[in-house]
Write an enzyme that holds these catalytic residues in place. Structure first.
Site, PDB file in Angstrom:
ATOM      1  N   GLY A  91      37.779   2.742  44.618  1.00  0.00           N
ATOM      2  CA  GLY A  91      38.471   3.543  43.600  1.00  0.00           C
ATOM      3  C   GLY A  91      37.424   4.358  42.860  1.00  0.00           C
ATOM      4  O   GLY A  91      36.405   3.813  42.410  1.00  0.00           O
ATOM      5  N   ASP A 121      40.025  11.381  44.156  1.00  0.00           N
ATOM      6  CA  ASP A 121      38.593  11.078  44.320  1.00  0.00           C
ATOM      7  C   ASP A 121      37.717  12.253  43.949  1.00  0.00           C
ATOM      8  O   ASP A 121      36.553  12.090  43.585  1.00  0.00           O
ATOM      9  CB  ASP A 121      38.306  10.632  45.752  1.00  0.00           C
ATOM     10  CG  ASP A 121      38.792   9.206  45.931  1.00  0.00           C
ATOM     11  OD1 ASP A 121      40.008   9.030  46.124  1.00  0.00           O
ATOM     12  OD2 ASP A 121      37.966   8.280  45.813  1.00  0.00           O
ATOM     13  N   ASN A 156      42.107  12.882  47.968  1.00  0.00           N
ATOM     14  CA  ASN A 156      42.551  11.521  47.646  1.00  0.00           C
ATOM     15  C   ASN A 156      42.791  10.766  48.952  1.00  0.00           C
ATOM     16  O   ASN A 156      42.642  11.328  50.048  1.00  0.00           O
ATOM     17  CB  ASN A 156      43.821  11.563  46.779  1.00  0.00           C
ATOM     18  CG  ASN A 156      44.159  10.187  46.200  1.00  0.00           C
ATOM     19  OD1 ASN A 156      43.281   9.519  45.639  1.00  0.00           O
ATOM     20  ND2 ASN A 156      45.396   9.748  46.338  1.00  0.00           N
ATOM     21  N   LYS A 157      43.162   9.509  48.829  1.00  0.00           N
ATOM     22  CA  LYS A 157      43.344   8.619  49.974  1.00  0.00           C
ATOM     23  C   LYS A 157      44.164   9.275  51.088  1.00  0.00           C
ATOM     24  O   LYS A 157      45.175   9.929  50.819  1.00  0.00           O
ATOM     25  CB  LYS A 157      44.022   7.338  49.474  1.00  0.00           C
ATOM     26  CG  LYS A 157      44.352   6.294  50.515  1.00  0.00           C
ATOM     27  CD  LYS A 157      43.151   5.880  51.345  1.00  0.00           C
ATOM     28  CE  LYS A 157      41.971   5.405  50.509  1.00  0.00           C
ATOM     29  NZ  LYS A 157      40.709   5.363  51.329  1.00  0.00           N
TER      30      LYS A 157
HETATM   31  O1  MRU Z   1      38.895   4.141  49.662  1.00  0.00           O
HETATM   32  P1  MRU Z   1      39.270   3.830  48.246  1.00  0.00           P
HETATM   33  O2  MRU Z   1      40.108   2.597  48.104  1.00  0.00           O
HETATM   34  O3  MRU Z   1      38.067   3.838  47.327  1.00  0.00           O
HETATM   35  O4  MRU Z   1      40.185   5.066  47.800  1.00  0.00           O
HETATM   36  C1  MRU Z   1      40.701   5.094  46.501  1.00  0.00           C
HETATM   37  C2  MRU Z   1      41.596   6.240  46.257  1.00  0.00           C
HETATM   38  O5  MRU Z   1      41.787   7.091  47.078  1.00  0.00           O
HETATM   39  C3  MRU Z   1      42.199   6.346  44.895  1.00  0.00           C
HETATM   40  O6  MRU Z   1      43.451   6.977  44.943  1.00  0.00           O
HETATM   41  C4  MRU Z   1      41.269   7.191  43.991  1.00  0.00           C
HETATM   42  O7  MRU Z   1      39.963   6.722  44.051  1.00  0.00           O
HETATM   43  C5  MRU Z   1      41.715   7.196  42.579  1.00  0.00           C
HETATM   44  S1  MRU Z   1      41.521   5.600  41.832  1.00  0.00           S
HETATM   45  C6  MRU Z   1      41.884   5.742  40.200  1.00  0.00           C
END
Ligand code: MRU
Length: 351
Positions: free
Chosen positions: A51, A237, A247-248
């Protein structure tokens, strides 16, 4: 009164950093204690902590551990030696700009230190952590104000206390909407391949007594087609200067489906996630992780032997598909370069 936030994913201790191991949740609530910068970089890379804001906060504490050890090694040259540690942390994950943001802030603080840096840098890392929680609570209120009553929301990945200093970004808006009595139902994508939705978001919401319905990522468009949700709310991100959002993986398909079905799309992220040096999302580096993460499920091989896999873990949602970006500095509707610049130049609340 609903308990809003019962989870502490990152804890600074005098002798190190304790991280809740997010790889094994929700089955095991295990923590690991890290005492050196290499351990912090590993924890970020290996997804013990994940995150965007949580990665930045963790890296800031990593700088404290590094600076203490470099000062012990050489009180004259610790600042030069620290540069290598900053690079190690920076390289741990490439997409979330919060990592570079936190490292830049720690580097600037370190530059001004005379003598032992331990206490000054620990105070700065704690400030980054505390500010993130305050910012999230403020964004939660701003985002919830945008919602009507009796709203059902679809979210993706995990954007809650586990992904931030506490409370969450998109999940912070969901928590605030619940408190304001506006929330009808939360739907969460399971979020392949790491299952952040199924494992982490569902765990957080259940602990807060907020009912959640899980769906496989591929069911999201059908949910919208059936009129079950009015909003998709996600985190970020990195957000480019024109409002494009990294984002994810899967966020982009949600935004396309949302626009087609007339469902509103909100992105919630602190300004530490905004990268005004990039004029569009095409310039954001996208992390590709090992094929094993797709070919296996919870360590068990599930794909046909010999198959390869493509595993980009983030995607870019064009600004044109986003209705609202919420940051602690305000709400940007129909984001574009001018509105993003306006928001970034407005005074930050409370700091
Ligand atoms: O691969 P991750 O679990 O680090 O990805 C996280 C995300 O994509 C979240 O949506 C993003 O970091 C925002 S968290 C407040």
């Amino acid at each position: 009164m609903i308990q809003q936030d019962t989870i502490c994913a990152i804890e600074w201790l005098e002798d190190g950093l304790r991280l809740l191991d997010q790889r094994v949740l929700p089955r095991n609530e295990a923590s690991i204690l890290i005492r050196d910068v290499a351990g912090v970089a590993d924890a970020i890379r290996e997804m013990v902590v994940r995150g965007a804001p949580a990665i930045g906060i963790t890296a800031a504490y990593g700088v404290v551990l590094a600076a203490r050890s470099r000062y012990a090694e050489s009180p004259e040259h610790w600042k030069e030696l620290l540069e290598g540690d900053l690079q190690l942390l920076f390289a741990a994950r490439p997409t979330a700009i919060n990592l570079a943001w936190a490292l830049d802030r720690m580097r600037s603080r370190a530059r001004g230190v005379e003598g032992d840096p331990g206490q000054v840098l620990a105070a700065e890392a704690c400030a980054i952590h505390e500010e993130d929680i305050r910012v999230n609570r403020h964004m939660g209120a701003l985002g919830a104000d945008e919602l009507g009553s009796g709203v059902s929301i679809l979210t993706h990945c995990n954007t809650g206390s586990l992904a931030t200093g506490g409370y969450g970004t998109a999940l912070g808006v969901i928590r605030s909407a619940r408190q304001a009595g506006k929330l009808e139902r939360v739907y969460a994508d399971e979020t392949r391949p790491w299952l952040q939705g199924a494992r982490l978001t569902a765990w957080e919401l259940e602990r807060d007594g907020i009912p959640v319905t899980l769906l496989v990522d591929g069911a999201a468009a059908s949910l919208m087609q059936q009129g079950q949700v009015q909003w998709v709310i996600v985190g970020a991100d990195r957000i480019a200067g024109n409002g494009d959002v990294a984002n994810k993986i899967g966020t982009y398909s949600l935004a396309v489906a949302a626009r087609y079905h007339g469902v509103k799309f909100m992105v919630v992220a602190p300004t530490s996630t905004v990268d005004m040096s990039l004029d569009n999302g095409g310039r954001i580096p996208i992390e590709c992780r090992p094929a094993d993460e797709v070919l296996n499920l919870a360590g068990v091989p599930v794909a046909a032997e010999g198959a390869d896999a493509w595993n980009p873990v983030f995607d870019i949602t064009p600004a044109g598909l986003i209705d609202v970006i919420v940051t602690e500095r305000g709400v940007v509707k129909q984001p574009d370069p001018a509105r993003m610049a306006d928001m970034m130049s407005s005074r930050s609340f409370g700091f």
